[in-house]
Design an enzyme around this catalytic site. Sequence first.
Site, PDB file in Angstrom:
ATOM      1  N   ASP A  37       0.895  -1.305   0.033  1.00 44.53           N
ATOM      2  CA  ASP A  37      -0.136  -0.060   0.137  1.00 44.53           C
ATOM      3  C   ASP A  37       0.773   1.198  -0.138  1.00 44.53           C
ATOM      4  OD1 ASP A  37      -2.395   1.120  -0.106  1.00 44.53           O
ATOM      5  OD2 ASP A  37      -2.460   1.202   2.208  1.00 44.53           O
ATOM      6  N   ASN A  85     -11.018  -2.767  -5.759  1.00 40.88           N
ATOM      7  CA  ASN A  85     -10.083  -1.709  -6.356  1.00 40.88           C
ATOM      8  C   ASN A  85     -10.768  -1.567  -7.547  1.00 40.88           C
ATOM      9  OD1 ASN A  85      -6.833  -3.264  -5.037  1.00 40.88           O
ATOM     10  ND2 ASN A  85      -7.871  -1.164  -4.414  1.00 40.88           N
ATOM     11  N   SER A 209      -8.186  -4.482   5.108  1.00 43.32           N
ATOM     12  CA  SER A 209      -8.455  -4.231   3.778  1.00 43.32           C
ATOM     13  C   SER A 209      -9.079  -5.805   3.050  1.00 43.32           C
ATOM     14  CB  SER A 209      -7.626  -3.697   2.919  1.00 43.32           C
ATOM     15  OG  SER A 209      -7.535  -2.440   3.505  1.00 43.32           O
TER      16      SER A 209
HETATM   17  C1  IPE Z   1      -5.491  -3.061  -0.282  1.00 44.59           C
HETATM   18  O1  IPE Z   1      -5.098  -1.491  -0.492  1.00 44.59           O
HETATM   19  C2  IPE Z   1      -5.518  -3.505  -1.499  1.00 44.59           C
HETATM   20  C3  IPE Z   1      -4.183  -3.708  -2.328  1.00 44.59           C
HETATM   21  C4  IPE Z   1      -2.960  -3.519  -1.739  1.00 44.59           C
HETATM   22  C5  IPE Z   1      -4.111  -4.239  -3.501  1.00 44.59           C
HETATM   23  P1  IPE Z   1      -6.054  -0.370  -0.747  1.00 44.59           P
HETATM   24  O2  IPE Z   1      -5.455   0.955  -0.767  1.00 44.59           O
HETATM   25  O3  IPE Z   1      -7.078  -0.812  -1.681  1.00 44.59           O
HETATM   26  O4  IPE Z   1      -6.864  -0.416   0.709  1.00 44.59           O
HETATM   27  P2  IPE Z   1      -7.848   0.562   1.556  1.00 44.59           P
HETATM   28  O5  IPE Z   1      -8.649   1.196   0.361  1.00 44.59           O
HETATM   29  O6  IPE Z   1      -6.868   1.735   1.968  1.00 44.59           O
HETATM   30  O7  IPE Z   1      -8.379  -0.238   2.565  1.00 44.59           O
HETATM   31  C1  IPE Z   2      -1.268   0.216  -3.603  1.00 44.31           C
HETATM   32  O1  IPE Z   2      -1.337   1.506  -3.409  1.00 44.31           O
HETATM   33  C2  IPE Z   2      -1.691  -0.463  -4.716  1.00 44.31           C
HETATM   34  C3  IPE Z   2      -3.011  -0.980  -5.059  1.00 44.31           C
HETATM   35  C4  IPE Z   2      -3.838  -0.934  -4.121  1.00 44.31           C
HETATM   36  C5  IPE Z   2      -3.199  -1.686  -6.261  1.00 44.31           C
HETATM   37  P1  IPE Z   2      -2.625   2.536  -3.544  1.00 44.31           P
HETATM   38  O2  IPE Z   2      -2.872   2.999  -4.738  1.00 44.31           O
HETATM   39  O3  IPE Z   2      -3.609   1.952  -2.474  1.00 44.31           O
HETATM   40  O4  IPE Z   2      -1.753   3.821  -2.892  1.00 44.31           O
HETATM   41  P2  IPE Z   2      -2.447   4.862  -1.767  1.00 44.31           P
HETATM   42  O5  IPE Z   2      -3.073   4.059  -0.613  1.00 44.31           O
HETATM   43  O6  IPE Z   2      -3.431   5.656  -2.435  1.00 44.31           O
HETATM   44  O7  IPE Z   2      -1.268   5.821  -1.323  1.00 44.31           O
HETATM   45 MG    MG Z   3      -4.241   2.149  -0.628  1.00 43.29          MG
END
Ligand code: IPE
Ligand code: IPE
Ligand code: MG
Length: 263
Positions: A37, A85, A209
Site C-alpha cells: 500500500d 479496487n 482491507s
Molecule cells: C489494499 O489496499 C489492496 C491492495 C493492496 C491491493 P487499498 O489501498 O485498496 O486499501 P484501502 O482502500 O486503503 O483499505
Molecule cells: C497500493 O497503493 C496499490 C494498490 C492498491 C493496487 P495505493 O494505490 O492504494 O496507494 P495509496 O493508498 O492511495 O497511497
Molecule cells: Mg491504498
Amino acid sequence: MSLEQLLAWIPAGHPDVALARQVNFERLPAHIAIIMDGNGRWAAQRHLPRVEGHRAGIDAVRDTVETAARLGLGVLTLYAFSVENWKRPASEVGTLMQLLKRYLRSELNTLLTNDIRFRVIGRIEELSPDIQDELHIAIERTAKSQGMLFNIALNYGGRAEIVDAARRAIESGVRPEELDEDRFAGFLYTAGQPDPDLLIRTSGEMRVSNYLLWQIAYAEIYVTETLWPDFRRRHLLEAVLAYQKRERRYGGIASAPAAIGAQ
Ligand code: IPE
Ligand code: IPE
Ligand code: MG
C-alpha cells in the site's frame, strides 16, 4: 535457501549484511503476506500521477520476491488488486493490469532462476482474457519449480474467497457433519498452503482491507510507515527480525518466542 544465498546477493560491506546475519533461519515465517500500500501517496509526494507510484512499486515487488526466495520462505503472498479496487478510475485499473502483464513478461526468467512457483489467488476468471493468458503462461512455466511459492492476490477479496469456498464445499457434496476447519480450508484458494505467520502492511494503515481473512487468524501483524515503492530487502529483513522477537500464544499462555507455535 539460507544465509549464504542471501549474502551472495548483498554487496560486501552493505548495511543489509548485518541485518541478514541477525536472522534466525530456524525460525523463519513459513508464509509472509504483504499488503502493498501507499503507491498513490508516494506519487503524490512527488507531484506525479498515481500510476507513477504503481510503476515505481514494481521495483519493490522485484526486490521483495528475490529477498523472500533467497531467505528460504515457503510462501510469499502479495496483494496486488482487490475486488474493491475496481472502484478506481478505469485508467488507473488499466495501468495496473498493464504493469502486471509487463512484470510477468520481464520477470519470468528471474522467477525460474530463483526456483519460484507462481500462483494467483482471486477471481481470475473475471479478468480480461489477455491478462488471464499471461497469468496462465507464468503459472505453467513455473509449475515445476521446487522453491518458494509466490502467490499474487488479484481480483482478490477475503469474503469472496470464503463464499467461493462455501460454494465449492457444497458442490463437492461434503456432508455438513464432515465439515470442520481443516476440511473447509481445503476449499480456499490457498488450499494446502500454510497460513501466513506474518502479515506486513506498508504505508502505515492499520487495517486488513479484506485480505486473507480466514488465513490471518493468528498472523503477527507488522505495519511500517514505508510506502510500498520504497520497500526493499532491508524492510523485509526488518519485518522478519521484528517477527522473530514476537511471542505467539494462539490463545494459550506465554511460553516461547515467535515461530515455535508455528511448527
Ligand atoms: C489494499 O489496499 C489492496 C491492495 C493492496 C491491493 P487499498 O489501498 O485498496 O486499501 P484501502 O482502500 O486503503 O483499505
Ligand atoms: C497500493 O497503493 C496499490 C494498490 C492498491 C493496487 P495505493 O494505490 O492504494 O496507494 P495509496 O493508498 O492511495 O497511497
Ligand atoms: Mg491504498
